[in-house]
Design a protein around this motif. Structure first.
Motif, PDB file in Angstrom:
ATOM      1  N   PHE A  86      -7.272 -92.857-134.000  1.00  0.00           N
ATOM      2  CA  PHE A  86      -6.227 -92.251-134.830  1.00  0.00           C
ATOM      3  C   PHE A  86      -4.851 -92.761-134.409  1.00  0.00           C
ATOM      4  O   PHE A  86      -3.986 -93.040-135.253  1.00  0.00           O
ATOM      5  CB  PHE A  86      -6.299 -90.724-134.724  1.00  0.00           C
ATOM      6  CG  PHE A  86      -5.511 -89.991-135.775  1.00  0.00           C
ATOM      7  CD1 PHE A  86      -4.936 -90.656-136.854  1.00  0.00           C
ATOM      8  CD2 PHE A  86      -5.353 -88.612-135.692  1.00  0.00           C
ATOM      9  CE1 PHE A  86      -4.218 -89.977-137.825  1.00  0.00           C
ATOM     10  CE2 PHE A  86      -4.631 -87.919-136.650  1.00  0.00           C
ATOM     11  CZ  PHE A  86      -4.063 -88.597-137.719  1.00  0.00           C
ATOM     12  N   CYS A  90      -1.955 -94.637-136.735  1.00  0.00           N
ATOM     13  CA  CYS A  90      -0.543 -94.244-136.820  1.00  0.00           C
ATOM     14  C   CYS A  90       0.359 -95.395-136.366  1.00  0.00           C
ATOM     15  O   CYS A  90       1.421 -95.635-136.962  1.00  0.00           O
ATOM     16  CB  CYS A  90      -0.281 -93.008-135.970  1.00  0.00           C
ATOM     17  SG  CYS A  90      -1.145 -91.515-136.514  1.00  0.00           S
ATOM     18  N   MET A 140      -0.982 -86.597-135.459  1.00  0.00           N
ATOM     19  CA  MET A 140      -1.928 -86.359-134.373  1.00  0.00           C
ATOM     20  C   MET A 140      -1.728 -84.965-133.793  1.00  0.00           C
ATOM     21  O   MET A 140      -2.687 -84.287-133.414  1.00  0.00           O
ATOM     22  CB  MET A 140      -1.780 -87.434-133.298  1.00  0.00           C
ATOM     23  CG  MET A 140      -2.093 -88.836-133.777  1.00  0.00           C
ATOM     24  SD  MET A 140      -2.069 -90.067-132.455  1.00  0.00           S
ATOM     25  CE  MET A 140      -3.484 -89.556-131.470  1.00  0.00           C
TER      26      MET A 140
END
Length: 426
Positions: A86, A90, A140
């Motif tokens: 993740f 990003c 996140m």
């Protein structure tokens, strides 16, 4: 930040091995001034990061504590794996928009200004990325990734990217399809039109393949590294300010208030029509590309290298001790590091007044230390005073010796380097 601190010896060990590979293979991927400029930008970034990291820390921790939708445990392996992937997703969007919007490019451009490509380029980092960078990682926090996990995978992502900054590793077969490699990251650092604004991933190349920003390195199109409007300077502070200065100057020149505001958030390279007409900017001709170079004698180069080593050690000390120092001490140390690195950059540019600036820097060492002790910022003792006094005296003797021998090889080389341009295009 601890991961980076522990990795420093390995970084320089690998740089040393790359230099040996250069000699063994008959390549020339390093130039002293360019490498010192890259490393100076890295030291400045880490030094100022002791102060600015609080922006990312506080915003992420606040969002996680008050806005998280799920409770994810840092004790579960799948949470770490999820966070690792993740984070890179990003990072892809942070990196991509860092190339696609003026104000974000102003921060990120530092990493691309080197016209060489080697492991020192990996350490060439921005000191202003903290201003907007934190925004891209808030998702996140919203899904509940704990701060410890987030900052750990962020450090691992950064460390992974070090090894891909080399020209010595060829394409790696199937690995190229999944991960960022030296080959597809060389593409990312190119100023060739076919390569520009491609391959944004930090660890995984999959995002580029999914979102249409992948470009393979082509044998028939050798990479030319750098930016299309060159930095033309060895000063790490100017490296961080160059694009901001260009945007500010164009904003002041614009006749429309709307243009003055939106220039910061427009696509990279966008300029108000009236400004572009009155102050056109010529694009570099890559067919006759020449790297920025300033003639400098061997003695002057050695002096700059030794001064940088001292500031590197100071930067490592600040990184290790930053959390225990008073805010005033950290600020003073950052100013001292910035002053020294700027002086080295001016010296490498062979500026006519670089020697006088260097004398001023050396003369300021003891008063600055006295100020730190007088304000109870640092624990003062005879050893500290002796080390700094000895360093200043030896540096002064070295400076006098270099000036007597001559900083450049011939009198014609002593002219001041050209002033760096104010520009903000990729």
């Amino acid at each position: 930040m601890a991961f980076v601190l522990y990795a420093v010896p390995f970084f320089f060990l690998l740089i040393g091995l790359e230099l040996l590979a250069d000699r063994w293979r008959g390549m020339r991927t390093y130039r002293l001034a360019d490498a010192l400029n890259s490393l100076s930008a890295g030291v400045l970034s880490q030094a100022t990061g002791v102060l600015t990291k609080v922006v990312g820390l506080l915003t992420y921790a606040f969002a996680w504590e008050h806005l998280a939708l799920f409770e994810l445990s840092e004790g579960n392996l799948w949470v770490w794996l999820f966070a690792f992937v993740f984070y890179d997703f990003c990072y892809y969007w942070n990196h991509r928009l860092g190339h696609e919007r003026n104000v974000l490019w102003a921060a990120h451009a530092v990493h691309h200004q080197s016209e060489d490509y080697n492991l020192s380029t990996a350490l060439r980092q921005t000191s202003t990325g903290f201003i907007f960078g934190w925004i891209f990682y808030l998702p996140m926090a919203l899904v509940g990734v704990p701060p410890l996990v987030f900052f750990s995978v962020a450090a691992l992502n950064l460390l992974y990217q070090f090894w891909v900054h080399t020209r010595h590793i060829p394409k790696l077969g199937w690995f190229e399809w999944l991960f960022i490699t030296p080959s597809n990251h060389r593409v990312h650092h190119a100023q060739n039109p076919i390569y520009m604004d491609r391959n944004y991933g930090g660890v995984f190349i999959l995002w580029d393949r999914i979102f249409g920003t992948f470009q393979e390195e082509l044998d028939e199109e050798p990479v030319i590294f750098g930016v299309t409007v060159p930095l033309a300077s060895w000063n790490p502070l100017w490296a961080n300010l160059q694009v901001y200065a260009g945007l500010w100057r164009d904003a002041k020149r614009a006749s429309s208030w709307w243009d003055r505001l939106r220039i910061w958030f427009m696509p990279t390279g966008w300029r108000p029509a009236d400004v572009a007409a009155r102050y056109p900017q010529a694009k570099a001709d890559l067919r006759n590309f020449r790297k920025f170079e300033v003639p400098l004698g061997r003695g002057a180069q050695i002096y700059a290298l030794l001064q940088f080593v001292c500031y590197l050690l100071a930067g490592v000390w600040l990184l290790a001790q930053g959390d225990t120092l008073a805010i005033g001490a950290v600020l003073l140390a950052c100013l001292w590091v910035a002053l020294g690195l700027c002086s080295i950059g001016m010296w490498l540019e062979n500026r006519a007044w670089a020697s006088r600036f260097e004398l001023l820097r050396l003369a300021a060492n003891l008063p600055l230390l006295w100020l730190a002790g007088d304000l109870d910022m640092l624990a003062m003792n005879a050893a500290v005073w002796s080390c700094l006094a000895g360093y200043s005296l030896i540096s002064l003797l070295g400076l006098c010796l270099v000036r007597r021998v001559g900083r450049t090889g011939t009198p014609a080389d002593r002219s001041e380097a050209n002033s760096p341009p104010l520009a903000h295009e990729t």
